[in-house]
Design a protein around this motif. Structure first.
Motif, PDB file in Angstrom:
ATOM      1  N   PRO A 427      64.717  20.243  88.721  1.00 33.49           N
ATOM      2  CA  PRO A 427      64.452  20.570  90.130  1.00 33.49           C
ATOM      3  C   PRO A 427      63.560  21.807  90.230  1.00 33.49           C
ATOM      4  O   PRO A 427      63.729  22.779  89.492  1.00 33.49           O
ATOM      5  N   GLY A 428      62.656  21.791  91.115  1.00 26.52           N
ATOM      6  CA  GLY A 428      61.730  22.895  91.295  1.00 26.52           C
ATOM      7  C   GLY A 428      60.595  22.843  90.301  1.00 26.52           C
ATOM      8  O   GLY A 428      59.860  23.834  90.125  1.00 26.52           O
ATOM      9  N   GLN A 429      60.412  21.740  89.579  1.00 27.05           N
ATOM     10  CA  GLN A 429      59.334  21.533  88.623  1.00 27.05           C
ATOM     11  C   GLN A 429      59.399  22.543  87.460  1.00 27.05           C
ATOM     12  O   GLN A 429      58.368  22.993  86.948  1.00 27.05           O
ATOM     13  N   VAL A 430      60.591  22.841  87.013  1.00 29.75           N
ATOM     14  CA  VAL A 430      60.713  23.782  85.888  1.00 29.75           C
ATOM     15  C   VAL A 430      60.888  22.985  84.612  1.00 29.75           C
ATOM     16  O   VAL A 430      61.570  21.954  84.579  1.00 29.75           O
ATOM     17  N   LYS A 431      60.215  23.426  83.546  1.00 26.66           N
ATOM     18  CA  LYS A 431      60.320  22.769  82.259  1.00 26.66           C
ATOM     19  C   LYS A 431      60.491  23.760  81.070  1.00 26.66           C
ATOM     20  O   LYS A 431      60.638  23.314  79.939  1.00 26.66           O
ATOM     21  N   TYR A 432      60.421  25.049  81.336  1.00 27.15           N
ATOM     22  CA  TYR A 432      60.539  26.052  80.232  1.00 27.15           C
ATOM     23  C   TYR A 432      61.746  26.983  80.482  1.00 27.15           C
ATOM     24  O   TYR A 432      62.129  27.203  81.632  1.00 27.15           O
TER      25      TYR A 432
END
Length: 442
Positions: A427-432
């Motif tokens: 959610p919120g376009q987080v990947k790291y």
């Protein structure tokens, strides 16, 4: 082996004979000490042979030794009825091959005599101490003293002194001792041995007894001052039977006028050598109370007079000494402010003192029988100034308040940061993922 002795030195010379020639091998010399100086001549010769055998054991064990001396040492060491040290020495010397011959006037003997002369007699020291016998006597009107001074050479000085003033027996003994020291100083004596039959005087001079009388303390100080002018002064107590001559002459001086006995040096002393000088003490808190109890005097101020009258009811005067009365305690001696420091020191750190606290010290002073109004505060201040109490006291090292511990991580603040990923998009376009760890607290 050639032997030679003197009063205080023994010597021996070991030589080797080659035909008519003699070659010196070893010299032995020793100074006699202590009881050895009182040995007989034959005992000294036997001791010289014994010392030589111990020092030159390898020569005595390997060769026959011929002892040459002008004394009958062989007859003494071979007697069957020997006893004591001579028997012990004879047994020790019997292990060697010894023979004895009379000595002759040869060079080796001259070397032995020369060695004795050069060594001399260091143990023989002439006694340079003068002997002084003193004694004093007194009666109701006057007293007398006698002094007998004997030189090392045997010359005797006798002096009889009459005192035209009343003295006690101890004062007469001190005056006799002072007169003897003065006489010894006049004849230039340096080392002195004093004999007196007064146990009090000898013990006070030697420090065994403590002088509590003010006048005797003055005499003692005077004796110590005169004793410093000599190299050595020893004072010993002797029985009256050993001091008969001085005792007789002192009684003669205290009972008869100094006109007869011309073989004596007689003198008359009209004034004492030591006198007490009384000084007026400073005013103190005891003066108003003492004046009211003895003379009925009161201060002019009505308020002060009322306070003195009320306070005087607690005190009484006995033989010119002020005492404080109590309901459940004995009379307490009132002290002048000039006397309090000495009493405090004696009770606190004297022979029966054990460095107690201020309040305990004040209570102990009361039990001892002393009193002054400010004794509680004075005791506390005295204990505070005692160096030994400060050095050896059990100090309370706990903090005044409870400590609050503060944990600070700043000295160890070090972080480790790492970047993790990429992960599936959340959610919120987080990947790291960023991870930071504190090395100190984990």
């Amino acid at each position: 082996m050639y032997l030679a002795i003197t009063e205080g030195v023994l010597a021996a010379v070991l030589v080797r004979e080659e035909g008519k020639a003699q070659q010196p091998i070893y010299f032995v010399s020793r100074a006699l000490q202590g009881a050895e100086l009182r040995y007989s001549r034959l005992e000294k010769l036997a001791l010289a042979l014994l010392v030589s055998s111990r020092r030159l054991r390898q020569y005595f064990q390997s060769h026959q030794v011929v002892v040459r001396t002008d004394q009958g040492i062989r007859q003494v060491l071979q007697k069957p009825d020997l006893a004591g040290r001579m028997m012990t020495w004879a047994i020790e010397l019997s292990q060697y091959d010894l023979s004895y011959e009379p000595r002759h006037a040869i060079k080796a003997q001259a070397m032995a005599d020369f060695l004795v002369e050069v060594t001399g007699n260091p143990a023989e020291v002439t006694d340079t101490r003068w002997k002084l016998h003193v004694d004093g006597a007194s009666n109701q009107t006057f007293g007398g003293a006698d002094i007998i001074l004997e030189s090392p050479a045997g010359f005797i000085y006798e002096q009889s002194v009459k005192f035209e003033f009343p003295v006690s027996n101890n004062q007469a003994e001190y005056l006799a001792l002072l007169g003897g020291l003065v006489l010894a100083r006049k004849v230039r004596a340096t080392r002195l041995e004093v004999c007196s039959d007064s146990q009090v005087v000898t013990a006070q001079v030697n420090g065994s007894y403590q002088s509590r009388d003010s006048l005797l303390q003055k005499y003692l100080e005077r004796v110590k001052e005169l004793s410093k002018q000599f190299e050595e002064v020893t004072v010993q107590h002797v029985l009256r039977e050993r001091n008969t001559r001085a005792d007789l002459l002192s009684k003669l001086a205290s009972t008869k006028p100094g006109t007869g006995n011309r073989y004596l040096i007689q003198g008359i002393t009209k004034e004492p050598a030591v006198a007490l000088h009384l000084t007026k003490i400073s005013p103190s808190w005891m003066d108003p109370i003492t004046d009211f109890l003895e003379n009925g005097k009161l201060p002019q101020n009505e308020k002060e007079a009322k306070a003195v009258r009320r306070e005087a009811a607690k005190y009484t005067v006995i033989q010119d000494q002020l005492f404080k009365k109590g309901l459940s305690q004995p009379l307490l001696k009132c002290l002048h402010p000039d006397q309090t420091d000495c009493v405090l020191r004696e009770v606190h750190e004297g022979c029966c003192g054990h460095h107690i606290g201020g309040k305990a010290l004040a209570r102990k002073l009361i039990r001892t029988g002393y009193y002054w109004p400010t004794m509680m505060n004075d005791s506390k201040e005295f204990v505070k100034k005692c160096a030994k109490c400060q050095q050896n006291a059990n100090f309370h090292r706990a903090p005044a308040s409870e400590l609050s511990l503060l944990t600070s991580t700043r000295p160890f603040a070090q972080w480790g940061v790492d970047l993790l990923g990429p992960f599936p998009v959340g959610p919120g376009q987080v990947k790291y993922l960023i991870v930071a760890i504190d090395y100190y607290t984990k």
